[in-house]
Design a protein around this motif. Structure first.
Motif, PDB file in Angstrom:
ATOM      1  N   GLY A 123     -34.059 -40.552  43.876  1.00  7.21           N
ATOM      2  CA  GLY A 123     -32.954 -39.628  44.065  1.00  7.21           C
ATOM      3  C   GLY A 123     -31.959 -39.791  42.933  1.00  7.21           C
ATOM      4  N   HIS A 124     -31.336 -38.687  42.550  1.00 10.16           N
ATOM      5  CA  HIS A 124     -30.364 -38.685  41.455  1.00 10.16           C
ATOM      6  C   HIS A 124     -29.101 -37.947  41.890  1.00 10.16           C
ATOM      7  CE1 HIS A 124     -33.237 -40.078  38.330  1.00 10.16           C
ATOM      8  NE2 HIS A 124     -34.108 -39.565  39.182  1.00 10.16           N
ATOM      9  N   ALA A 125     -28.024 -38.211  41.191  1.00 11.73           N
ATOM     10  CA  ALA A 125     -26.736 -37.583  41.487  1.00 11.73           C
ATOM     11  C   ALA A 125     -26.049 -37.201  40.182  1.00 11.73           C
ATOM     12  CB  ALA A 125     -25.850 -38.556  42.274  1.00 11.73           C
ATOM     13  N   ASP A 126     -25.056 -36.329  40.302  1.00 11.53           N
ATOM     14  CA  ASP A 126     -24.219 -36.055  39.130  1.00 11.53           C
ATOM     15  C   ASP A 126     -23.215 -37.192  38.985  1.00 11.53           C
ATOM     16  OD1 ASP A 126     -22.060 -35.608  40.908  1.00 11.53           O
ATOM     17  OD2 ASP A 126     -22.454 -33.461  40.976  1.00 11.53           O
ATOM     18  N   ASN A 127     -22.291 -37.075  38.068  1.00 15.83           N
ATOM     19  CA  ASN A 127     -21.379 -38.197  37.801  1.00 15.83           C
ATOM     20  C   ASN A 127     -20.027 -38.069  38.505  1.00 15.83           C
ATOM     21  OD1 ASN A 127     -20.234 -36.170  36.255  1.00 15.83           O
ATOM     22  ND2 ASN A 127     -19.911 -37.476  34.468  1.00 15.83           N
ATOM     23  N   ILE A 128     -19.897 -37.120  39.425  1.00 15.58           N
ATOM     24  CA  ILE A 128     -18.655 -36.990  40.181  1.00 15.58           C
ATOM     25  C   ILE A 128     -18.689 -38.033  41.294  1.00 15.58           C
ATOM     26  CG2 ILE A 128     -17.185 -35.468  41.559  1.00 15.58           C
ATOM     27  CD1 ILE A 128     -17.545 -34.541  38.634  1.00 15.58           C
ATOM     28  N   GLY A 129     -17.667 -38.861  41.358  1.00 16.80           N
ATOM     29  CA  GLY A 129     -17.633 -39.939  42.361  1.00 16.80           C
ATOM     30  C   GLY A 129     -17.950 -41.274  41.718  1.00 16.80           C
ATOM     31  N   GLY A 130     -17.756 -42.323  42.478  1.00 17.09           N
ATOM     32  CA  GLY A 130     -17.993 -43.671  41.978  1.00 17.09           C
ATOM     33  C   GLY A 130     -19.471 -44.014  41.886  1.00 17.09           C
ATOM     34  N   ASP A 131     -19.755 -45.035  41.107  1.00 18.84           N
ATOM     35  CA  ASP A 131     -21.154 -45.446  40.895  1.00 18.84           C
ATOM     36  C   ASP A 131     -21.852 -45.814  42.203  1.00 18.84           C
ATOM     37  OD1 ASP A 131     -20.878 -45.048  38.176  1.00 18.84           O
ATOM     38  OD2 ASP A 131     -20.554 -47.172  37.719  1.00 18.84           O
ATOM     39  N   GLU A 132     -21.209 -46.631  43.019  1.00 16.46           N
ATOM     40  CA  GLU A 132     -21.841 -47.065  44.275  1.00 16.46           C
ATOM     41  C   GLU A 132     -22.029 -45.882  45.222  1.00 16.46           C
ATOM     42  OE1 GLU A 132     -23.831 -49.301  46.979  1.00 16.46           O
ATOM     43  OE2 GLU A 132     -23.410 -49.714  44.875  1.00 16.46           O
ATOM     44  N   TYR A 133     -21.048 -45.017  45.312  1.00 13.92           N
ATOM     45  CA  TYR A 133     -21.183 -43.834  46.168  1.00 13.92           C
ATOM     46  C   TYR A 133     -22.365 -42.972  45.701  1.00 13.92           C
ATOM     47  CZ  TYR A 133     -20.400 -39.547  48.653  1.00 13.92           C
ATOM     48  OH  TYR A 133     -20.589 -38.458  49.452  1.00 13.92           O
ATOM     49  N   ASN A 134     -22.458 -42.730  44.403  1.00 13.43           N
ATOM     50  CA  ASN A 134     -23.553 -41.903  43.877  1.00 13.43           C
ATOM     51  C   ASN A 134     -24.918 -42.563  44.085  1.00 13.43           C
ATOM     52  OD1 ASN A 134     -22.110 -39.656  43.076  1.00 13.43           O
ATOM     53  ND2 ASN A 134     -21.596 -40.544  41.093  1.00 13.43           N
ATOM     54  N   ARG A 135     -24.978 -43.892  44.003  1.00 15.93           N
ATOM     55  CA  ARG A 135     -26.245 -44.577  44.256  1.00 15.93           C
ATOM     56  C   ARG A 135     -26.669 -44.384  45.710  1.00 15.93           C
ATOM     57  NH1 ARG A 135     -28.279 -48.331  46.732  1.00 15.93           N
ATOM     58  NH2 ARG A 135     -26.314 -49.237  47.408  1.00 15.93           N
ATOM     59  N   ARG A 136     -25.721 -44.512  46.635  1.00 19.23           N
ATOM     60  CA  ARG A 136     -26.050 -44.312  48.057  1.00 19.23           C
ATOM     61  C   ARG A 136     -26.436 -42.854  48.330  1.00 19.23           C
ATOM     62  NH1 ARG A 136     -21.302 -47.369  48.829  1.00 19.23           N
ATOM     63  NH2 ARG A 136     -20.283 -45.532  49.694  1.00 19.23           N
TER      64      ARG A 136
END
Length: 176
Positions: A107-120
């Motif tokens: 799973g991947h995310a954009d860069n909006i939000g913190g690193d840990e939040y995006n990893r989850r």
């Protein structure tokens, strides 16, 4: 009287003849020895054809499908829309039919939000796709789930279009 071949002069003479005989023997023996068996093919021709038809590309670890253009997630969301669900179930059905069950879903995310939040968030996206795969008969024990957050963008996160492309999953079919 017994003849002994331990005489130094005789050893040199027999040594040259023996060396030639040894080279000839090894050469002939080497030609008669079958080559070692080839390693088993990781994927059958039918599996390769099916993977290519679904849009997978061969990579070092197996075959990879980047679903950036097919299974997009809304901002801050891990739910599949109707088109995404249809794509995922079609892929799962083909993988099951071709007995391609050793998978990694990233799973991947954009860069909006913190690193840990995006990893989850990216992990939850991978889990959603994995659940659909298992619902279609793929064994959960053979599916690895990985959330990588925003660490591997495929598009520029400075634009909304780029961030949209980065909210994705990648399916890797492994041959090991």
């Amino acid at each position: 009287m017994t003849r002994h071949d331990h005489h130094p002069a005789r050893r040199r003479s027999l040594g040259a003849a023996g060396a030639l005989a040894l080279v000839v023997t090894l050469t002939l023996t080497g030609c008669a020895t079958p080559p070692p068996p080839a390693p088993p093919a990781r994927f059958s021709p039918a599996q390769v054809t099916a993977l290519r038809q679904m849009g997978f590309a061969e990579v070092t670890e197996g075959w990879e499908l980047n679903l950036a253009g097919k299974v997009l997630f809304s901002f801050n969301d891990e739910r599949l829309g109707p088109d995404g669900l249809q794509t995922v179930t079609g892929i799962a059905d083909t993988l099951r039919k071709e007995d391609l069950t050793r998978l990694r879903i990233e799973g991947h995310a954009d860069n909006i939000g913190g690193d840990e939040y995006n990893r989850r968030l990216s992990t939850r996206r991978a889990e959603v796709v994995a659940r659909e795969f298992t619902a279609r008969g793929l064994p959960a024990a053979r599916i690895e789930i990985r959330g990588v957050g925003s660490t591997m963008p495929i598009a520029d996160n400075a634009t909304e279009a780029g961030r949209t492309q980065n909210r994705r999953v990648v399916v890797l079919v492994r041959g090991d």
